[in-house]
Design an enzyme around this catalytic site. Sequence first.
Site, short mmCIF file in Angstrom:
data_model
loop_
_atom_site.label_atom_id
_atom_site.label_comp_id
_atom_site.label_asym_id
_atom_site.label_seq_id
_atom_site.Cartn_x
_atom_site.Cartn_y
_atom_site.Cartn_z
CG HIS A 476 -1.71 1.18 1.37
ND1 HIS A 476 -3.09 1.32 1.06
CD2 HIS A 476 -1.56 2.32 1.85
CE1 HIS A 476 -3.45 2.38 1.36
NE2 HIS A 476 -2.63 3.40 1.65
CD GLU A 477 1.62 3.73 3.92
OE1 GLU A 477 1.97 4.74 3.01
OE2 GLU A 477 0.65 3.57 4.28
CG HIS A 480 0.40 6.43 -0.61
ND1 HIS A 480 -0.69 6.96 -1.18
CD2 HIS A 480 -0.27 5.74 0.49
CE1 HIS A 480 -1.58 6.98 -0.43
NE2 HIS A 480 -1.51 6.01 0.57
CG HIS A 483 0.49 9.00 -6.74
ND1 HIS A 483 -0.70 9.28 -6.01
CD2 HIS A 483 0.46 9.73 -7.86
CE1 HIS A 483 -1.39 10.34 -6.54
NE2 HIS A 483 -0.67 10.39 -7.80
#
Length: 693
Positions: A476-477, A480, A483
Site C-alpha cells: 500500500h505505502e 503511494h 505516485h
Amino acid sequence: MTSSDVNRPSNPLLASWATPFGIPPFESIAPEHYRPAFDAAIAEQQAEIDAIAGNAETPTFANTIEAMERSGATLKRVGGVFFNLAGSHTNDAIQAVEREMAPRLAKHRNSIFMNEALFRRVDALHRNRDDLGLSPEQARVLDRYHTIFVRAGARLGPQDKQRLAEITERLAALGTQFSQNVLADEKAYRLVLETEEDLAGLPSFLREAAAQAAADCGLPGKYVITLSRSSIEPFLQFSSRRDLRERAFKAWASRGEGGGATDNTAIVAEMVRLRAERAKLLGYETFADFKLADTMAKTPAAVLALLNEVWGPARRRAMQERDDLQAHAQAKGDNIVIEPWDWRYYAEQVRIAKHDLDEAAIKPYFQLERIVEAAFETANRLFGLRFEELQDFPRYHPDIRAWKVTGGDGALVGIFIGDYFARASKRSGAWMSAFRSQEKLTGNIRPIIVNVMNFSKGGPGEPSLLSFDDARTLFHEFGHALHGLLSDVTYPLLAGTSVSTDFVELPSQLYEHWLSQPEILRRYATHAKTGEPIPETLLKRLTDARNFNQGFATVEYLASAFVDIDFHRLVDPGNVDVAAFERASLERIGMPGEIIMRHRTPHFTHVFSGDGYSSGYYSYLWSEVLDADAFNAFEETGNAFDRDTAEKLKWYIYSAGNLRDPADAYRAFRGRLPTAEALLAKRGLTAPGSEEA
C-alpha cells in the site's frame, strides 16, 4: 539574531548539500539548526511574495503564478526534513520546535493566501483565463491557486480574515499537541512479560520480536509488547492469557484519554468547534460541507450514501462472524462472552478450523526483505523501474535504507528511502512522504520519497517477519511512493500525491492487488529457514481465506469514518462531549459491542493531528471503489501485468499528479466512473449470509 547569523553557512539546512543525489545531510543536522533555518526560510519567502504582490506590471501567468511556484524553495527544503523527522525520529527538542513552528507556519501561510494585492493579481488572471493562451497544465495550476486562495479566506473582509487567521493558527497548534500526546501515550506503555505463563500461546516469531523490543527498552532477557500495531495485534491474536489481552487492549483503545497531560478530549472538542466556525466564515453550513467541496465526493450526502451502502452488508457479515467466534469458544469449553479483546484470538482459531490457515505457519513465508523485493519486481513489470540499493548515503537512523530508482531507459527517476521498523521515536502507523518532490519548473528535479512503517524487528541474525496484513501495508505505502516517484509534471503545486484525499488512496490501494497475485507469491513468499517457496496448498488456502473476517475489518473501519463525518456535520458543536458524541454516533449505526472503531476519537491522528483527513476518513472506501474497478481493467485482459493497461495507468494516474480533475483522470484511464459493486465483491459482501470466497 541578525540576518547574517541566520544565514550562516554553518547551518546545514541552509548550506548547499554535496550529498549523494541531494539526500539531506541528516548526520550534520541538529535540533538547534531548525529554528534559525525556519526563520531564514520564512523571511526569504515573505520577501518573494511581497515582490510578487507589489509588482507594478500587469499580472501575467509568469510574473504571478510561476513566481509563486518558484517561491519558498528554502522553506520547502527545511520543512521537508523537519516534518519527516518529527514523525519518524523525534525527540523532546524536535517536539518543542514543532509546537512553536506549527502556528507560525500557519500564520505565514495566511499571510500569503489572505494577501489582498496578491489575490487581486490571481483573481484577474482567473477571470481572463480563457484569453491567456495557457497550456492545460498552466490552466490547471491557475485554477488550483484561485481555489486555494478563496478557500483560505481571500475574499473575506478584514475582521473575518483576522478571525479566520486566529482559527487556523490555533488549529495548527492543537493538531500538533494532539499528535504529540498520542505518541507520548504509545511511548509510555509497555506490557512486560517475564514468565512462561505470561508467554502462553505466543508463537516463536512473536516471542523473538517481543524479546527484541525488550532489549530496545533496556530490559534484556524479558519480553515487551508495545502499542505498535505490529506488536499488539499478534499478541491479541495468539495470547491465551485473557487477562493480559484485556489489559493490553484497553491500553491500546484508550490512548489519548488517560485524563492527564496527554488527554486529547478537550483538544478534539475545541478543534471541532473551531472547524465549524471556520466553515461558517467561508460560507458553508458545516465543516464537512466546506472540506468535501474540493474533493471527488463533493458533499456529505455522497459520502454517507457510500458508507451506508456498505454498512448494512458489513454489519450482517460481522454478526455472523461473532456468532462463529462465540460458538467456537463454547465448543472449547471457554465459558465467556466475546469481548473486543477476544475477537482476534478466537478469529485466528476459527480461521484455522475453517481454512486450515495458521498465522504462525504463514508468517515465516513473509520476510520483510523478500516482500520489499516483491514490491520492486511488481514496479519493474508494470512500469519498467529498476532499484539499486545505496550503501553510502546520509542516514537519520541506522535502520533506514535507500535505493536509486531508474527507468527503462536508465535515466534517474528518483530516490526511494525505506524506514521499516517500530521505535519509540516514531509515531505509530505507516505513511509515505517526500523529502523532495518532482517538478520541472526550476530544472529536472527528481523526487526523494520515503516509506515509513512500524514493523517488529527480528532478533539478532533473524529475518524480520511480516503478517499478510503487514505485507499488504508495505505494498500500500509503496503504491503511494510510486505516485511520488513517477510524477511527471512541470509545476510543483500539481506534483505526485498533491490530489484530493479521496483520490490519493487509489494508487496505493490499487497496488495492494499485486501482492495477492500467485506468480508474485510463488516467487517471493519463501520460508525464512528453508528458503522453500510457499506450498501451493498453503497458497490456495491463503487465497481462499482472503475475505475471512472481512465483516469485522469493514465494520471497524466504517465506524471511524461515520464518527469523523458526524463530528464535522455539526452545525453548532458548542462544547461537545467527545466521549458521549462518539457513543451516540456508534449507537445510531448499530455498532456491535464486540468491535471498536479502528481509530477511536482521542487517538484518531488521521483526523485530528492536522487537516489532512478531517471529514475525509471515508476516502479509503471511496478510493477502494476506484481501485477494485481499476484492477478489473487488468483482469479483463487476462494478464495482471498487461503492458497497455499499465501504460495507461502510469500516464493518467501514477505520473499525472493533479493535472486533471480526479473524475476526469479516472475516466481517461477506465473510460467511465465505477460503482460500488466491484468493491462489495472484493470484500466478499455482495450476498448477505454468503460464505467467504
